[in-house]
Scaffold this motif. Sequence first.
Motif, mmCIF file in Angstrom:
data_model
loop_
_atom_site.group_PDB
_atom_site.id
_atom_site.type_symbol
_atom_site.label_atom_id
_atom_site.label_comp_id
_atom_site.label_asym_id
_atom_site.label_seq_id
_atom_site.Cartn_x
_atom_site.Cartn_y
_atom_site.Cartn_z
ATOM 1 N N ARG A 19 -2.580 20.223 14.430
ATOM 2 C CA ARG A 19 -1.321 19.517 14.131
ATOM 3 C C ARG A 19 -0.141 20.066 14.951
ATOM 4 O O ARG A 19 0.646 19.281 15.496
ATOM 5 C CB ARG A 19 -1.029 19.585 12.631
ATOM 6 C CG ARG A 19 0.056 18.630 12.176
ATOM 7 C CD ARG A 19 0.458 18.911 10.742
ATOM 8 N NE ARG A 19 -0.512 18.473 9.767
ATOM 9 C CZ ARG A 19 -0.540 17.262 9.232
ATOM 10 N NH1 ARG A 19 0.338 16.356 9.621
ATOM 11 N NH2 ARG A 19 -1.435 16.947 8.319
ATOM 12 N N PRO A 20 0.014 21.383 15.101
ATOM 13 C CA PRO A 20 1.130 21.891 15.905
ATOM 14 C C PRO A 20 1.048 21.508 17.389
ATOM 15 O O PRO A 20 2.035 21.612 18.109
ATOM 16 C CB PRO A 20 1.031 23.417 15.746
ATOM 17 C CG PRO A 20 0.308 23.628 14.468
ATOM 18 C CD PRO A 20 -0.669 22.497 14.385
ATOM 19 N N TRP A 21 -0.133 21.055 17.832
ATOM 20 C CA TRP A 21 -0.280 20.615 19.223
ATOM 21 C C TRP A 21 -0.031 19.115 19.333
ATOM 22 O O TRP A 21 -0.591 18.427 20.175
ATOM 23 C CB TRP A 21 -1.676 20.994 19.750
ATOM 24 C CG TRP A 21 -1.625 21.638 21.101
ATOM 25 C CD1 TRP A 21 -0.838 22.671 21.479
ATOM 26 C CD2 TRP A 21 -2.409 21.294 22.256
ATOM 27 N NE1 TRP A 21 -1.074 23.014 22.786
ATOM 28 C CE2 TRP A 21 -2.034 22.171 23.290
ATOM 29 C CE3 TRP A 21 -3.388 20.344 22.508
ATOM 30 C CZ2 TRP A 21 -2.603 22.118 24.567
ATOM 31 C CZ3 TRP A 21 -3.948 20.309 23.774
ATOM 32 C CH2 TRP A 21 -3.550 21.184 24.792
ATOM 33 N N ASP A 22 0.808 18.610 18.428
ATOM 34 C CA ASP A 22 1.239 17.206 18.442
ATOM 35 C C ASP A 22 0.121 16.214 18.180
ATOM 36 O O ASP A 22 0.189 15.068 18.627
ATOM 37 C CB ASP A 22 1.948 16.847 19.762
ATOM 38 C CG ASP A 22 3.279 17.559 19.902
ATOM 39 O OD1 ASP A 22 3.862 17.894 18.854
ATOM 40 O OD2 ASP A 22 3.715 17.799 21.035
ATOM 41 N N VAL A 23 -0.914 16.650 17.478
ATOM 42 C CA VAL A 23 -1.921 15.687 17.012
ATOM 43 C C VAL A 23 -1.502 15.288 15.601
ATOM 44 O O VAL A 23 -1.670 16.055 14.652
ATOM 45 C CB VAL A 23 -3.338 16.287 17.027
ATOM 46 C CG1 VAL A 23 -4.349 15.275 16.513
ATOM 47 C CG2 VAL A 23 -3.710 16.735 18.442
ATOM 48 N N LEU A 24 -0.922 14.097 15.488
ATOM 49 C CA LEU A 24 -0.308 13.672 14.231
ATOM 50 C C LEU A 24 -0.938 12.399 13.672
ATOM 51 O O LEU A 24 -0.555 11.955 12.586
ATOM 52 C CB LEU A 24 1.202 13.460 14.443
ATOM 53 C CG LEU A 24 1.947 14.693 15.009
ATOM 54 C CD1 LEU A 24 3.384 14.353 15.350
ATOM 55 C CD2 LEU A 24 1.896 15.856 14.029
ATOM 56 N N ASP A 25 -1.873 11.803 14.404
ATOM 57 C CA ASP A 25 -2.542 10.586 13.945
ATOM 58 C C ASP A 25 -3.337 10.911 12.681
ATOM 59 O O ASP A 25 -4.262 11.732 12.716
ATOM 60 C CB ASP A 25 -3.472 10.069 15.047
ATOM 61 C CG ASP A 25 -4.156 8.761 14.667
ATOM 62 O OD1 ASP A 25 -4.558 8.606 13.492
ATOM 63 O OD2 ASP A 25 -4.321 7.903 15.553
ATOM 64 N N ARG A 71 -6.564 16.147 20.737
ATOM 65 C CA ARG A 71 -5.730 15.393 21.679
ATOM 66 C C ARG A 71 -6.507 14.243 22.312
ATOM 67 O O ARG A 71 -5.967 13.153 22.525
ATOM 68 C CB ARG A 71 -5.176 16.324 22.763
ATOM 69 C CG ARG A 71 -4.080 17.260 22.310
ATOM 70 C CD ARG A 71 -2.787 16.569 21.880
ATOM 71 N NE ARG A 71 -2.040 15.954 22.961
ATOM 72 C CZ ARG A 71 -1.080 16.547 23.662
ATOM 73 N NH1 ARG A 71 -0.735 17.797 23.397
ATOM 74 N NH2 ARG A 71 -0.434 15.887 24.607
ATOM 75 N N GLN A 74 -6.878 11.474 19.723
ATOM 76 C CA GLN A 74 -5.601 10.798 19.497
ATOM 77 C C GLN A 74 -5.243 9.895 20.674
ATOM 78 O O GLN A 74 -4.773 8.765 20.477
ATOM 79 C CB GLN A 74 -4.495 11.829 19.273
ATOM 80 C CG GLN A 74 -3.113 11.203 19.079
ATOM 81 C CD GLN A 74 -2.119 12.213 18.550
ATOM 82 O OE1 GLN A 74 -1.979 12.389 17.349
ATOM 83 N NE2 GLN A 74 -1.409 12.890 19.435
#
Length: 218
Positions: A19-25, A71, A74
């Motif tokens: 999640r902190p690596w911008d994986v928000l899906d 990533r 996503q």
Amino acid sequence: MNTMDYAKARELMVEQQVRPWDVLDPRVLDALATVPRDAFVPAAHRNLAYADLALPLAHGEFMMKPVLEGRALQALALDPGDDVLEIGTGSGFLTACLGHLAREVVSLERHADLADAARSVLAAHAINNAQVVTADAFAYTTERRFSAICVTAAVDVIPQRFLDWLQPDGRLFVVRGRSPAMEAVLVRNEVNAPRIQSLFETDLPYLVGAAPVPTFEF
């Protein structure tokens, strides 16, 4: 480690790495939180299943880091009706995640023992919409066209044959370039020409047959 530890480790992997690596899906996070990564990791490395590491497999192959898998999933933005081609099954973990997100997955693995092991684990976890084919991506032929293609190792240049396997408006995730400055890209198969979106920098071993041709200096 006992089963509870793995469940907790899986939760921490999602919350502290992915999640902190911008994986928000939310669907991607759900897949990573649901598929038991430890079941796909070779026994010798099982305690590292949820670590922020690429893990070795047989034949010099590897499992990508969880953040990179997140990533990739996503970027492909899979719909439940999509058909996916995976190039490089490896452990079968990403295959399982793709199966969680899409309608059907065909995964190519050139090593028969890795393919067999992946089939066994996928079957054991009732992932019935993923087919592992023992084949080299550069010898494989198919008339099928896929909604999405995920390449799990790097290429120097994106092979045309991979683009030919995409449906119109299909998406291809791949890492391309020369180590150590490679980039992960998403290629969209648009009408006039493929559109390439740069996603992030990373560094992966090459897919067999896709490494740079050696140049000789005199």
